[in-house]
Design a protein around this motif. Structure first.
Motif, short mmCIF file in Angstrom:
data_model
loop_
_atom_site.label_atom_id
_atom_site.label_comp_id
_atom_site.label_asym_id
_atom_site.label_seq_id
_atom_site.Cartn_x
_atom_site.Cartn_y
_atom_site.Cartn_z
N VAL A 159 66.80 43.75 -30.07
CA VAL A 159 65.46 43.60 -29.49
C VAL A 159 65.52 42.82 -28.19
O VAL A 159 64.89 43.20 -27.18
N TYR B 296 55.78 43.53 -24.88
CA TYR B 296 55.93 43.92 -26.29
C TYR B 296 57.33 43.57 -26.80
O TYR B 296 57.47 42.97 -27.88
N TRP B 297 58.36 43.93 -26.04
CA TRP B 297 59.73 43.61 -26.45
C TRP B 297 59.94 42.10 -26.49
O TRP B 297 60.63 41.58 -27.38
N TYR C 183 57.67 39.84 -27.14
CA TYR C 183 56.97 39.34 -28.32
C TYR C 183 57.83 39.52 -29.57
O TYR C 183 57.95 38.60 -30.40
N LEU C 184 58.43 40.70 -29.73
CA LEU C 184 59.28 40.95 -30.89
C LEU C 184 60.49 40.01 -30.90
O LEU C 184 60.90 39.53 -31.96
N LYS D 5 59.72 36.47 -32.13
CA LYS D 5 59.45 36.33 -33.56
C LYS D 5 60.73 36.16 -34.37
O LYS D 5 60.67 35.74 -35.52
N ASN D 6 61.89 36.48 -33.79
CA ASN D 6 63.15 36.37 -34.52
C ASN D 6 63.76 34.98 -34.28
O ASN D 6 64.09 34.62 -33.15
N HIS E 102 65.40 33.89 -30.47
CA HIS E 102 64.29 33.63 -29.54
C HIS E 102 64.72 32.77 -28.36
O HIS E 102 64.17 32.91 -27.26
#
Length: 505
Positions: free
Chosen positions: A196, A315-316, A318-319, A322-323, A327
């Protein structure tokens, strides 16, 4: 010489099914011991554990990670009370190891490194050679004739995309050697998170590369590209970066997972394979996308597509945020990556200026730069892993081994040029001698820079996996391109004009 390192990995306390706290400590032994000192030093570390019955070891030290000598069969974890664990280490410490350079050491090779790295480098040469052959062909396509900025974009995008894949390979190699990929759930989260992050970085890098190529091309040509062609340039850059990131990211992950299973150090194979295949796939996708989009130039389809691609960037991101495992990676290493963009643009301008003056320069440039960058990146990856796990190795032997194995790699490339007559290049004895001298000079500079820069970034609390590789590959691209032009110029001065193209008047 025994390496002194012990790792306590992923000791977890579980208060309930949804509350997991991970404790991870790496013990680096002090570096203030003199060489040959036999003194013993004891290090005590207490890790507080809320409930000793809930301790679970979820991963172990990698087989590539040296451990304390003389501790086989002895427990290093001693329970002093129910709320803590005491780790006692008593062993000779030798952190500042100084290897003496002798004439014999200049020819002393690391057999394991040679066996594992040389085949992957030879394979990378095949990939780089195909990249050069493809570059020589696509230079005549309509899209490159209509948008000359794409020629400036090629070395910029190849360098930045290569950095992303090599950073990924180096990070995952380090994670593998630390044992973090040994458990299924943790390994899955780390790999998915890195994929991601790679997409987020690819979209950002693709956008910046396209716009920067537009700017540099305009400055070089004296006039800037029209808006419709600029849109084609930027979309092609983003598309090629994204598609290649997915393909290469998957390939790197598979290589590292199976390297561990086959007991091969991923540091020795993943980085060069990722870099070489990255150049080939990126160049192919960039050329095909550009060729399709140039036919749709000025249509609303291109406008909508550009807006959608820009909208996917947050969007990418944001994903990735979340990890929990990756991050921080999203924000790390951007300064050297963007700095390398500026540095590599010099190579793009030099290439655009001389590509019509010498035979085979489009074929040779990706390979000469790629071999130096791959070997330098391999060295950085090994050094970075050792620094992360607290190991001291014989780096003179590693340096010498990588220096020597680059020669058969370069010569195998020249053989391919001669056999397949790539770029109509005349590979005679004088050409081989001058090319070898230039490659030796480039390789020496890159390896020295790799050694110094890796330790500099580490000592200043920057992860070399993220910070060192972009700078190193940018330096390789610029110096390699300049040395290649000087090689042709030297051959011309020596009377060999067989590879010189007379200008059309």
């Amino acid at each position: 010489m025994d390496h002194k390192y012990i790792e306590l990995n992923d000791i977890s306390t579980r208060n309930d099914a949804n509350d997991i706290t991970n404790y991870e400590e790496h013990f680096l032994l002090p570096d203030n011991h003199s060489v040959g000192s036999q003194d013993h030093e004891e290090i005590s570390l207490t890790v507080k554990i809320p409930n000793e019955d809930d301790i679970h070891e979820t991963s172990s030290v990698s087989e590539f990670t040296p451990v304390l000598s003389g501790t086989e069969g002895h427990s290093l974890l001693n329970k002093s009370n129910k709320d803590s664990l005491d780790i006692h280490i008593s062993s000779p410490i030798q952190q500042n190891i100084k290897n003496k350079i002798t004439f014999k050491s200049l020819f002393s090779l690391d057999f394991e490194l040679t066996v594992e790295a040389l085949p992957s480098l030879i394979i990378s040469v095949i990939g780089l050679t195909i990249s050069g052959w493809l570059l020589n062909i696509v230079m005549g396509w309509e899209v490159y004739e209509n948008i000359s900025e794409l020629i400036v974009l090629i070395p910029i995008l190849l360098n930045l995309k290569g950095n992303l894949e090599m950073n990924l390979a180096s990070r995952l190699s380090t994670e593998s050697n630390l044992g973090h990929l040994d458990t299924y759930e943790m390994g899955k989260q780390i790999i998915i998170g890195n994929m991601v992050v790679l997409q987020a970085q690819a979209f950002i890098v693709g956008s910046i590369s396209g716009l920067f190529a537009w700017f540099m091309g305009g400055m070089s040509n004296g006039s800037f590209l029209a808006l419709d062609k600029t849109i084609v340039l930027v979309i092609s850059s983003i598309f090629s970066a994204s598609i290649c990131s997915f393909i290469l990211g998957t390939m790197v992950s598979v290589i590292i997972i199976y390297s561990k299973k086959l007991r091969i150090n991923p540091d020795n194979v993943a980085t060069p394979l990722a870099a070489s295949m990255g150049d080939l796939v990126t160049l192919l996708v960039l050329s095909v996308c550009g060729d399709i989009l140039i036919r749709l130039k000025g249509t609303i389809f291109n406008d909508i597509l550009l807006v959608l691609l820009f909208a996917l960037i947050p969007y990418w991101c944001y994903l990735a945020l979340k990890n929990k495992y990756v991050h921080d990676v999203l924000f790390a290493g951007w300064v050297p990556i963007l700095s390398s963009l500026v540095i590599t643009s010099i190579a793009g301008i030099v290439f655009e200026k001389y590509m019509d003056s010498y035979k085979g320069i489009a074929v040779i440039m990706p390979v000469l730069n790629g071999i130096a960058g791959n070997i330098g990146s391999l060295y950085v990856s090994r050094l970075s892993t050792d620094l992360h796990v607290g190991v001291v190795n014989n780096y003179i032997q590693t340096f010498i081994t990588l220096f020597w194995i680059h020669l058969p790699t370069e010569w195998s490339f020249l053989i391919l040029i001669e056999i397949f007559n790539l770029g109509d290049t005349n590979v005679n004895l004088l050409f081989i001698i001058v090319y070898t001298l230039m490659s030796v000079l480039l390789m020496t500079i890159i390896l020295l820079f790799a050694h110094k820069a890796t330790h500099w970034f580490w000592n200043h609390h920057f992860d070399p996996d993220n910070y060192c590789l972009p700078t190193l590959t940018a330096l390789s691209d610029v110096l390699g391109t300049i040395f290649l032009v000087y090689q042709y110029y030297l051959l011309f001065l020596m009377g060999d004009k067989s590879n010189y193209i007379e200008p059309n008047h």
